[in-house]
Design a protein around this motif. Structure first.
Motif, PDB file in Angstrom:
ATOM      1  N   LEU A  11      35.307  17.893  40.586  1.00 40.23           N
ATOM      2  CA  LEU A  11      35.246  16.730  41.461  1.00 40.23           C
ATOM      3  C   LEU A  11      35.900  17.053  42.801  1.00 40.23           C
ATOM      4  CD1 LEU A  11      36.290  13.960  38.917  1.00 40.23           C
ATOM      5  CD2 LEU A  11      34.018  14.292  39.865  1.00 40.23           C
ATOM      6  N   VAL A  12      35.399  16.402  43.844  1.00 40.69           N
ATOM      7  CA  VAL A  12      36.012  16.572  45.172  1.00 40.69           C
ATOM      8  C   VAL A  12      36.581  15.221  45.612  1.00 40.69           C
ATOM      9  CG1 VAL A  12      34.501  18.468  45.820  1.00 40.69           C
ATOM     10  CG2 VAL A  12      33.793  16.116  46.297  1.00 40.69           C
ATOM     11  N   PRO A  13      37.511  15.250  46.564  1.00 45.65           N
ATOM     12  CA  PRO A  13      38.079  13.957  46.998  1.00 45.65           C
ATOM     13  C   PRO A  13      36.974  13.040  47.514  1.00 45.65           C
ATOM     14  CG  PRO A  13      39.329  15.781  47.926  1.00 45.65           C
ATOM     15  CD  PRO A  13      38.143  16.383  47.259  1.00 45.65           C
ATOM     16  N   ALA A  14      37.092  11.781  47.156  1.00 46.59           N
ATOM     17  CA  ALA A  14      36.049  10.828  47.535  1.00 46.59           C
ATOM     18  C   ALA A  14      36.141  10.498  49.010  1.00 46.59           C
ATOM     19  CB  ALA A  14      36.201   9.553  46.710  1.00 46.59           C
TER      20      ALA A  14
ATOM     21  N   ARG B   5      36.988   1.309  44.754  1.00 48.90           N
ATOM     22  CA  ARG B   5      36.188   2.277  44.000  1.00 48.90           C
ATOM     23  C   ARG B   5      36.665   2.344  42.569  1.00 48.90           C
ATOM     24  NH1 ARG B   5      32.677   1.951  45.877  1.00 48.90           N
ATOM     25  NH2 ARG B   5      31.688   2.779  47.697  1.00 48.90           N
ATOM     26  N   ALA B  16      39.103   4.957  41.291  1.00 44.33           N
ATOM     27  CA  ALA B  16      38.518   6.294  41.417  1.00 44.33           C
ATOM     28  C   ALA B  16      38.626   6.816  42.840  1.00 44.33           C
ATOM     29  CB  ALA B  16      37.063   6.261  40.993  1.00 44.33           C
ATOM     30  N   SER B  17      39.245   7.999  42.996  1.00 42.91           N
ATOM     31  CA  SER B  17      39.329   8.553  44.346  1.00 42.91           C
ATOM     32  C   SER B  17      38.702   9.939  44.441  1.00 42.91           C
ATOM     33  CB  SER B  17      40.788   8.607  44.795  1.00 42.91           C
ATOM     34  OG  SER B  17      41.521   9.336  43.836  1.00 42.91           O
ATOM     35  N   LEU B  18      37.934  10.310  43.400  1.00 43.87           N
ATOM     36  CA  LEU B  18      37.252  11.606  43.419  1.00 43.87           C
ATOM     37  C   LEU B  18      35.763  11.358  43.271  1.00 43.87           C
ATOM     38  CD1 LEU B  18      39.666  13.344  40.916  1.00 43.87           C
ATOM     39  CD2 LEU B  18      39.522  13.811  43.368  1.00 43.87           C
ATOM     40  N   GLN B  19      34.949  12.287  43.805  1.00 44.90           N
ATOM     41  CA  GLN B  19      33.514  12.076  43.684  1.00 44.90           C
ATOM     42  C   GLN B  19      32.799  13.331  43.213  1.00 44.90           C
ATOM     43  OE1 GLN B  19      32.743  11.003  47.876  1.00 44.90           O
ATOM     44  NE2 GLN B  19      31.463  12.780  47.984  1.00 44.90           N
ATOM     45  N   CYS B  20      31.606  13.111  42.687  1.00 40.61           N
ATOM     46  CA  CYS B  20      30.790  14.207  42.160  1.00 40.61           C
ATOM     47  C   CYS B  20      30.233  15.030  43.324  1.00 40.61           C
ATOM     48  CB  CYS B  20      29.649  13.641  41.326  1.00 40.61           C
ATOM     49  SG  CYS B  20      28.419  14.879  40.877  1.00 40.61           S
ATOM     50  N   PRO B  21      30.493  16.352  43.333  1.00 37.79           N
ATOM     51  CA  PRO B  21      30.042  17.172  44.456  1.00 37.79           C
ATOM     52  C   PRO B  21      28.534  17.377  44.486  1.00 37.79           C
ATOM     53  CG  PRO B  21      31.011  18.549  42.758  1.00 37.79           C
ATOM     54  CD  PRO B  21      31.208  17.145  42.323  1.00 37.79           C
ATOM     55  N   PHE B  32      31.624   7.970  41.940  1.00 41.37           N
ATOM     56  CA  PHE B  32      33.078   8.145  41.939  1.00 41.37           C
ATOM     57  C   PHE B  32      33.641   8.177  40.527  1.00 41.37           C
ATOM     58  CE2 PHE B  32      33.305   7.767  46.425  1.00 41.37           C
ATOM     59  CZ  PHE B  32      32.254   6.940  46.769  1.00 41.37           C
ATOM     60  N   PHE B  33      34.651   9.019  40.340  1.00 35.97           N
ATOM     61  CA  PHE B  33      35.286   9.157  39.032  1.00 35.97           C
ATOM     62  C   PHE B  33      36.798   9.185  39.189  1.00 35.97           C
ATOM     63  CE2 PHE B  33      31.547   9.907  36.481  1.00 35.97           C
ATOM     64  CZ  PHE B  33      30.620  10.325  37.416  1.00 35.97           C
ATOM     65  N   GLN B  36      38.958  14.481  36.453  1.00 28.61           N
ATOM     66  CA  GLN B  36      38.053  15.538  36.000  1.00 28.61           C
ATOM     67  C   GLN B  36      37.738  15.372  34.512  1.00 28.61           C
ATOM     68  OE1 GLN B  36      36.720  17.669  38.181  1.00 28.61           O
ATOM     69  NE2 GLN B  36      35.587  18.897  36.710  1.00 28.61           N
TER      70      GLN B  36
END
Lengths: 371, 372
Positions: A11-14, B5, B16-21, B32-33, B36
């Protein structure tokens, strides 16, 4: 790309970067188009979409859209799909903008110009979406361009008309006054055509209607763009720059009794009490003025101290839609105060204050401020 | 700016502050997730949204060759428009060239919720009862091999028999008299020549217009032998509707419905469709209030006696996101997984609620009723 599918990427930072939508309104000839052109030419390194005409109305299949890019403007079409407008949470127009951006890339700003006769309230509601919808756009604010030469006359005419019979429905309110009342920023244009004394009178008239909006005097709409773009008017509330305003008391109903009231109370309250108070005002019409006419709220902003919470609670409302949300923390030596600003018709400060005190008790106090 | 989010994993709901690349790289809507680990746990399901366009079957009916379908369902030919006898009172949009309901446009944007008087309530009771009768007739026809077009014909004729105009017909140019939504279709499926298959779940949404009032209801039906997962989804969806109805009473806020629905759906591992909501209904098919089914919404208004509105949660196995087919109507889940729905038209009474579209003699929906 077939089955490298079992490899789970990291995952990357949103990055959540929705695009601001600025609604630009004002009477015919006030200078909206001048302002738009000015923004487009000054911000030529940004990709800006300008949508003209009515929004959220009619069943047109397409709306034209101009995009300013590198100093040029070109036309695009917003496909308003004639699908289900009924139980859809997002307005057709919002979806059309999102679809366009998916196909043609993102914009940096979206400027929405309403026609001179339009009430910006419903358009604002269309763009003030729930965050849960994850929209690509958000409502940045409403800018009203005011024609300094004609505004007083226009407001007087509207008031006369309104005074002749008491309008029952909000739809008959004078649009110019409403456009002023709903503004987050007032651009007072054509200042070169009025005297300083007239300018002062205009300022007081405008501020009496809307004490919460910033006011920028200008001629030919040459404004500092930092003051127009990124208003975040539906997210943050800046009380430091507000002046305390009072409604015109009793009999003299300037501008159809549209006005601004502020209330302030030291101490902390319960969030649900505050929300009940606001819902009562907006939906139940629980508060009336001395003549028994229920308060008709156009816009509300507030900042509250909530008991047991270190962050400020921000309140925003336009028309019948309202929302509260926690924002930044209180500074260590900052007094915890609850402040509300109301803009609407039939506002009676004492009645509002009474209702506020009875519905929203102070639960605990901070600092040494006594009630 | 806080952005609300929430993790995509259906039951998660954490911030959620991470997203699927991969979504980012492929220009898909960002997903957003919260972590990991959570992402890994739902990877098997999530990757479905990354799938590239598949090989096209050139000999099959395919009205939109460039469109990438999210699931297995495909459109089939739609039969010609059915007529309604002139003797039956029609809605204002029935004969409008673009199907525009002028009466609704007039009050568009208004948040005013009309309390009905006794006469109007009676009009609603009758329309809703007739709507229920029509739906029951359609339900009896749902079986393996029946086309959704056939179900539409039954609905259409059942309406006419009861002196009702089928409200969906020509509403913003909707071509048929009811909506049939199969499997990954969330709502607004257009009845066509596709035969129902064993294992399908099929929602039939009926609205009738009788003597000036609309009655709106829907149920999801199980076709043939249905998987345990599908059955569970349908059951939980029905429960979401029941729990929402349980809180309806004067003084309750409309925005609270979404909190109740989403709480139950996520507890059972499902997500709530956000793009479509419940709505006010009486002389107008759709009007205020707006009733979103997701939590933390800004719906305006408080329930009062005499208010009539629908609650119609759409609950999905996977993502909450939806997409639309190029027919401008059919809403499907973005990952092609199943979605179910149930709907009632409700009246707020002095003490609580009256379910105007209830089934006669039982509180059970058809799929749970072994006597049906």
């Amino acid at each position: 790309m077939s089955d490298e599918e079992d490899f789970v990427p990291d995952l990357v930072p949103a990055q959540y970067a929705p695009i601001p939508v600025l609604i630009i309104t004002g009477c015919l000839g006030a200078g909206k188009t001048t302002l738009l052109n000015y923004i487009l030419t000054e911000q030529h390194h940004k990709r800006i979409a300008v949508i003209l005409n009515e929004f959220g109305e009619g069943s047109a299949m397409e709306k034209s859209l101009s995009i300013g890019e590198e100093g040029n403007m070109y036309e695009e079409w917003l496909e308003l799909r004639n699908g289900c407008l009924c139980c859809s949470v997002k307005d057709n127009g919002v979806k059309a903008i999102e679809n366009l951006m998916q196909k043609r890339g993102r914009f940096d700003y979206i400027l929405l110009e309403t026609t001179g006769l339009a009430d910006p309230g419903p358009v604002a509601s269309i763009f003030w979406l729930d965050k849960e919808l994850g929209s690509d756009v958000y409502l940045d604010g409403i800018v009203t361009v005011v024609d300094a030469k004609n505004i007083v006359k226009t407001l007087d005419e509207a008031t006369e008309e309104a005074m002749s019979e008491e309008p029952a429905e909000q739809s008959t309110l004078g649009t110019p006054a409403r456009q002023v009342a709903l503004a987050d920023l007032l651009i007072l244009n054509k200042t070169d055509l009025v005297t300083p004394a007239e300018l002062d009178e205009i300022r007081s008239r405008l501020v009496a209607i809307n004490g919460a909006a910033a006011l920028l005097p200008t001629s030919r709409c040459r404004v500092d763009l930092d003051k127009i773009l990124d208003l975040h008017a539906y997210e943050k509330v800046d009380f430091k720059s507000l002046e305390k305003q009072f409604t015109v008391p009793g009999g003299s109903h300037i501008d159809q009794s549209l006005g601004t009231v502020t209330l302030e109370r030291p101490g902390s309250v319960r969030r649900r009490d505050l929300e009940s108070f606001v819902h009562g005002l907006l939906w139940e019409k629980t508060v009336a003025d001395r003549r028994g006419r229920p308060v008709h709220m156009l816009r509300m902003k507030g900042m509250a101290s909530v008991v047991g919470e270190e962050r400020r609670l921000i309140l925003q409302a336009v028309g019948e839609i309202c929302d509260t949300e926690f924002a930044s923390r209180w500074e260590p030596d900052e007094p915890h105060v609850t402040r509300l600003i109301f803009i609407g018709r039939h506002l009676d400060e004492s009645r509002l204050d009474e209702a506020f005190r009875s519905t929203v008790p102070v639960v605990s106090e901070h600092q040494s401020d006594a009630v | 700016m806080t952005d609300g989010r929430v993790c995509e994993t259906p039951a998660c709901n954490k911030s959620a502050s991470l997203q699927c690349p991969t979504c980012l790289k492929n220009n898909l809507p960002p997903t957003f997730f919260c972590s990991q680990e959570c992402f890994k746990s739902s990877w098997k399901d999530h990757k479905a949204v990354h799938k590239k366009a598949e090989k096209r079957d050139s000999d099959r009916y395919n009205p939109w060759p460039k469109y990438f379908f999210t699931g297995a369902l495909r459109p089939f030919p739609v039969s010609p428009k059915r007529e309604v006898p002139e003797s039956i009172p029609r809605t204002d949009y029935a004969d409008h060239p673009k199907g525009v309901p002028i009466s609704e446009q007039k009050v568009r944007g208004s948040a005013y919720i009309k309390p009905l008087d006794d006469e109007e309530v009676e009009g609603m009771r009758v329309a809703c009862r007739l709507g229920r009768e029509v739906l029951e007739e359609a339900a009896a026809a749902v079986s393996v091999g029946t086309t959704t077009d056939h179900i539409d014909r039954i609905v259409h004729e059942a309406c006419i028999e009861r002196e009702c105009y089928p409200s969906p017909l020509n509403y913003y140019q909707f071509p048929k008299s009811c909506c049939t939504s199969v499997n990954e279709v969330i709502c607004h499926g257009i009845p066509d020549a596709r035969p129902l298959q064993s294992g399908d779940i099929c929602n039939v949404d009926v609205t009738v217009y009788h003597r000036g009032f609309h009655g709106d209801l829907n149920e999801t039906y199980l076709v043939g032998e249905v998987s345990a997962e599908a059955r569970d989804l349908v059951t939980v969806t029905w429960q979401c509707l029941q729990k929402a109805i349980d809180i309806v009473r004067p003084g309750e806020k409309y925005r609270e419905i979404g909190n109740v629905v989403q709480k139950h759906a996520s507890e059972r591992g499902y997500s709530v469709v956000r793009s479509y909501c419940g709505h006010g209904i009486h002389r107008l098919f759709h009007c205020s209030p707006n009733v979103p089914h997701y939590a933390r919404n800004k719906a305006a208004g408080v329930m009062r006696p005499g208010h009539c509105f629908t609650i119609e949660p759409m609950i999905s196995q996977g993502t909450w996101r939806d997409e639309q087919w190029p027919d401008n109507w059919t809403a499907v889940t973005a990952d092609g997984k199943l979605s179910a729905q149930f709907e009632h038209t409700l009246l707020v009474t002095e003490t609580g609620v009256d379910v105007l579209t209830k089934r006669e003699g039982t509180t059970l929906p058809r799929f749970l009723d072994s006597s049906s």
